[in-house]
Design a protein around this motif. Structure first.
Motif, mmCIF file in Angstrom:
data_model
loop_
_atom_site.group_PDB
_atom_site.id
_atom_site.type_symbol
_atom_site.label_atom_id
_atom_site.label_comp_id
_atom_site.label_asym_id
_atom_site.label_seq_id
_atom_site.Cartn_x
_atom_site.Cartn_y
_atom_site.Cartn_z
ATOM 1 N N MET A 87 6.096 2.612 -37.274
ATOM 2 C CA MET A 87 4.652 2.852 -37.465
ATOM 3 C C MET A 87 4.398 3.754 -38.664
ATOM 4 S SD MET A 87 1.656 2.130 -36.146
ATOM 5 C CE MET A 87 -0.023 2.733 -36.295
ATOM 6 N N PHE A 88 4.990 4.979 -38.617
ATOM 7 C CA PHE A 88 4.820 5.885 -39.749
ATOM 8 C C PHE A 88 5.483 5.331 -41.002
ATOM 9 C CE2 PHE A 88 7.124 9.118 -42.227
ATOM 10 C CZ PHE A 88 6.045 9.634 -42.919
ATOM 11 N N GLN A 89 6.718 4.832 -40.843
ATOM 12 C CA GLN A 89 7.425 4.296 -42.011
ATOM 13 C C GLN A 89 6.650 3.145 -42.644
ATOM 14 O OE1 GLN A 89 9.430 4.611 -44.350
ATOM 15 N NE2 GLN A 89 10.428 6.489 -43.681
ATOM 16 N N ALA A 90 6.093 2.277 -41.809
ATOM 17 C CA ALA A 90 5.300 1.149 -42.319
ATOM 18 C C ALA A 90 4.074 1.664 -43.079
ATOM 19 C CB ALA A 90 4.869 0.247 -41.161
ATOM 20 N N ALA A 91 3.442 2.716 -42.531
ATOM 21 C CA ALA A 91 2.252 3.279 -43.190
ATOM 22 C C ALA A 91 2.626 3.934 -44.514
ATOM 23 C CB ALA A 91 1.576 4.290 -42.266
ATOM 24 N N LEU A 92 3.785 4.597 -44.538
ATOM 25 C CA LEU A 92 4.221 5.244 -45.780
ATOM 26 C C LEU A 92 4.553 4.196 -46.849
ATOM 27 C CD1 LEU A 92 4.902 7.916 -47.246
ATOM 28 C CD2 LEU A 92 7.221 7.750 -46.319
ATOM 29 N N THR A 93 5.261 3.153 -46.431
ATOM 30 C CA THR A 93 5.592 2.075 -47.363
ATOM 31 C C THR A 93 4.321 1.405 -47.895
ATOM 32 O OG1 THR A 93 7.654 1.690 -46.175
ATOM 33 C CG2 THR A 93 6.905 -0.075 -47.632
ATOM 34 N N ASP A 94 3.362 1.200 -47.007
ATOM 35 C CA ASP A 94 2.077 0.625 -47.400
ATOM 36 C C ASP A 94 1.368 1.529 -48.408
ATOM 37 O OD1 ASP A 94 -0.072 -1.287 -47.084
ATOM 38 O OD2 ASP A 94 -1.159 0.285 -46.021
ATOM 39 N N ALA A 95 1.411 2.836 -48.152
ATOM 40 C CA ALA A 95 0.774 3.793 -49.076
ATOM 41 C C ALA A 95 1.433 3.727 -50.452
ATOM 42 C CB ALA A 95 0.858 5.205 -48.508
ATOM 43 N N GLN A 96 2.764 3.598 -50.452
ATOM 44 C CA GLN A 96 3.495 3.527 -51.721
ATOM 45 C C GLN A 96 3.074 2.306 -52.521
ATOM 46 O OE1 GLN A 96 7.436 3.688 -50.037
ATOM 47 N NE2 GLN A 96 7.493 5.926 -49.992
ATOM 48 N N ALA A 144 10.338 26.121 -39.775
ATOM 49 C CA ALA A 144 9.823 24.793 -40.130
ATOM 50 C C ALA A 144 9.376 24.036 -38.873
ATOM 51 C CB ALA A 144 10.879 24.007 -40.898
ATOM 52 N N GLU A 145 10.169 24.133 -37.803
ATOM 53 C CA GLU A 145 9.804 23.487 -36.521
ATOM 54 C C GLU A 145 8.476 24.026 -35.995
ATOM 55 O OE1 GLU A 145 10.737 21.171 -34.458
ATOM 56 O OE2 GLU A 145 12.534 20.490 -35.504
ATOM 57 N N GLU A 146 8.327 25.352 -36.041
ATOM 58 C CA GLU A 146 7.086 25.975 -35.555
ATOM 59 C C GLU A 146 5.871 25.477 -36.353
ATOM 60 O OE1 GLU A 146 9.289 30.214 -34.375
ATOM 61 O OE2 GLU A 146 7.999 30.069 -36.158
ATOM 62 N N LEU A 147 6.082 25.326 -37.665
ATOM 63 C CA LEU A 147 4.973 24.882 -38.519
ATOM 64 C C LEU A 147 4.582 23.435 -38.224
ATOM 65 C CD1 LEU A 147 6.143 26.654 -41.769
ATOM 66 C CD2 LEU A 147 3.918 27.011 -40.678
ATOM 67 N N ALA A 161 0.972 22.251 -37.224
ATOM 68 C CA ALA A 161 0.286 21.188 -37.973
ATOM 69 C C ALA A 161 -0.251 20.123 -37.014
ATOM 70 C CB ALA A 161 1.232 20.567 -39.002
ATOM 71 N N CYS A 162 0.578 19.702 -36.054
ATOM 72 C CA CYS A 162 0.167 18.651 -35.116
ATOM 73 C C CYS A 162 -0.969 19.142 -34.214
ATOM 74 C CB CYS A 162 1.363 18.191 -34.279
ATOM 75 S SG CYS A 162 2.597 17.330 -35.280
ATOM 76 N N ALA A 214 -4.516 10.176 -35.218
ATOM 77 C CA ALA A 214 -3.803 10.990 -36.199
ATOM 78 C C ALA A 214 -2.284 10.927 -36.015
ATOM 79 C CB ALA A 214 -4.296 12.432 -36.131
ATOM 80 N N ASP A 215 -1.810 9.943 -35.246
ATOM 81 C CA ASP A 215 -0.361 9.872 -34.979
ATOM 82 C C ASP A 215 0.461 9.766 -36.263
ATOM 83 O OD1 ASP A 215 -0.662 10.228 -32.318
ATOM 84 O OD2 ASP A 215 -0.253 8.141 -31.730
ATOM 85 N N ASN A 216 -0.035 9.015 -37.229
ATOM 86 C CA ASN A 216 0.708 8.884 -38.493
ATOM 87 C C ASN A 216 0.829 10.227 -39.212
ATOM 88 O OD1 ASN A 216 1.330 6.219 -38.320
ATOM 89 N ND2 ASN A 216 -0.370 5.503 -39.613
ATOM 90 N N LEU A 217 -0.239 11.009 -39.183
ATOM 91 C CA LEU A 217 -0.189 12.321 -39.837
ATOM 92 C C LEU A 217 0.759 13.258 -39.091
ATOM 93 C CD1 LEU A 217 -3.917 12.968 -40.869
ATOM 94 C CD2 LEU A 217 -1.991 12.470 -42.380
ATOM 95 N N LYS A 218 0.787 13.140 -37.759
ATOM 96 C CA LYS A 218 1.740 13.951 -36.983
ATOM 97 C C LYS A 218 3.172 13.544 -37.334
ATOM 98 C CE LYS A 218 -1.511 14.554 -33.162
ATOM 99 N NZ LYS A 218 -1.961 13.927 -31.908
ATOM 100 N N ALA A 219 3.385 12.252 -37.439
ATOM 101 C CA ALA A 219 4.727 11.765 -37.803
ATOM 102 C C ALA A 219 5.102 12.222 -39.210
ATOM 103 C CB ALA A 219 4.770 10.242 -37.701
ATOM 104 N N ALA A 220 4.098 12.330 -40.072
ATOM 105 C CA ALA A 220 4.364 12.789 -41.441
ATOM 106 C C ALA A 220 4.878 14.229 -41.438
ATOM 107 C CB ALA A 220 3.103 12.676 -42.290
ATOM 108 N N ALA A 221 4.323 15.042 -40.546
ATOM 109 C CA ALA A 221 4.770 16.431 -40.458
ATOM 110 C C ALA A 221 6.235 16.492 -40.029
ATOM 111 C CB ALA A 221 3.887 17.205 -39.484
ATOM 112 N N ARG A 222 6.567 15.648 -39.072
ATOM 113 C CA ARG A 222 7.965 15.551 -38.623
ATOM 114 C C ARG A 222 8.849 15.059 -39.786
ATOM 115 N NH1 ARG A 222 10.920 17.892 -35.535
ATOM 116 N NH2 ARG A 222 8.984 18.237 -34.383
#
Lengths: 286, 286
Positions: free
Chosen positions: A1-10, A253-256, A260-261, A271-279
């Protein structure tokens, strides 16, 4: 899901970048296109996801994403110059002053910054929203944002004592944080919405990103990263790892990422994609 | 009359520049202020006179003038870099990379460009007029305007044969013409008026300015100019003087001044200062 969204953004931001630079010709235009190829496109992804959350049109989001990637690219080209970081490799390719020469690198960065503002000025959204994007992007990129961070970074190299945690946090808030925060808020600004939740999210994200960079500088693989590593450690510069220790830096970094989430709770599952982006930002290997 | 107006423009734009940079601190802010001191302020004068012709508010004209002087100053700081023109003197003072160092000069130019767009975005005029100023300024400064001219200038240094008159005209239309044309039209854009007469005026003015620069490069006094002279001749580069001869160059500059003044006929006596500016441009000794 996140990877697909990132690839799409690219894919989408590359198309928008190509379209913006299509009318240009000459050596500088060639070097601009070269510079605007590759990269993780994290900033573009943040623009597009925040635009989607607020229902902004896709084509406008893509052009806005292209503008911030141009600012990012300009800063890298100038940062790589011999008088600055003196890097010969970027995104696995020779840097602009290696591939061409130094004057070309100076002018390419200059022209990319200019084009970023032109793209925002010509967006197909209401004038006051374009102006909000332009004004905030200038503040994020300028002498109290990104350029301030770069100047503090250069000053740190000749400082008699290593920076403190407060000082390095301020440095990174400018150097990498400001553009990341702008990107995450851009979708709200495009839609006239309150950018506060995205500001809190990206404030934590930006710091996590930089801590992860410092960790990668020690533990990373130069071949994967496509650039030289361990430069800061070799130069005896303070980093989040030298100040917090490797275990402490990873914990921070984990705490941040959690913070963020949490900031995204008003958006729910959307906002699941944005949460995944933080990870992703702290788990990436490049 | 003209001298008083030019002196007034110098005072007013300096105040606007100082106000814009007041909130900034640090080395880069210091270098930005240093860079934005002195100079003829021709571009500021053009903005203010064209704004006056169209009844635009004085404070808005002053800030618009500050923005274009920032773009001009950024281009000079980068142009003076060792990898570019390698100049150590500018406006009678050490250049930024001499006074500070090269990284400071790179970042100072970068931040001045950013601030110029911020100033325009925050002007107290209607949003669509601010956007018109931003969009046109970006086009004038970018890879199809000023930066293109700079790139052509650098390429000319290593070209196997000197440039032709057409090529050098195109080079200068970008390198110095684009910002001069923007400045003269800015007052019309601020007021939503037709910029065509001012475009024709400044098109001739910009070329006259550059021909005069080439004449000054031969006949000028380095102490008065506050910079090194005869660089182009020493480098064997084509100039309007080398292509037209000294007599021909002076005749061409005179013709352009007449053409510039003719373009202002719709404004009648109100444009006397701008006509005097055209005369000043070819009669100046610095």
């Amino acid at each position: 899901m996140f990877q697909a969204a990132l690839t799409d953004a690219q894919t989408r931001v590359q198309a928008a970048l190509d379209a913006s630079m299509k009318p240009l010709d000459g050596i500088i235009a060639d070097a601009m296109r070269y510079t605007c190829t590759g990269g993780k496109r994290l900033r573009a992804f943040l623009v597009m996801e925040s635009a989607r959350l607020h229902g902004a049109p896709t084509d406008v989001a893509d052009q806005t994403a292209a503008a911030i990637e141009m600012i990012h690219a300009y800063s890298l080209v100038h940062d790589d110059l011999p008088c600055m970081d003196n890097d010969d490799l970027r995104r696995g390719m020779p840097t602009v002053h290696i591939q061409w020469d130094e004057p070309t690198a100076v002018l390419t960065g200059d022209a990319l910054q200019t084009l970023a503002f032109e793209v925002l000025a010509d967006l197909d959204v209401a004038p006051d929203r374009r102006l909000a994007l332009i004004s905030t992007m200038a503040k994020a990129a300028g002498a109290s944002g990104m350029v301030l961070g770069q100047a503090l970074d250069i000053a740190a190299e000749s400082a008699p004592t290593p920076l403190t945690l407060d000082e390095i946090t301020r440095l990174q808030a400018g150097k990498t944080g400001a553009l990341i925060e702008w990107s995450a808020q851009a979708g709200a600004l495009l839609s006239g919405a309150d950018p506060a939740p995205l500001r809190d999210y990206s404030n934590a994200l930006g710091l996590a990103f930089q801590i992860a960079d410092d960790i990668l500088d020690i533990e990373g693989d130069a071949a994967k990263a496509g650039k030289r590593l361990q430069k800061d450690a070799d130069a005896g510069k303070a980093t989040f790892v030298s100040l917090l220790g490797m275990v402490g830096a990873k914990k921070r970094a984990e705490e941040l990422v959690v913070r963020a989430c949490d900031a995204l709770s008003p958006y729910g599952d959307e906002a699941d994609n944005l949460k995944a982006a933080a990870r992703f930002v702290i788990d990436r290997d490049t």
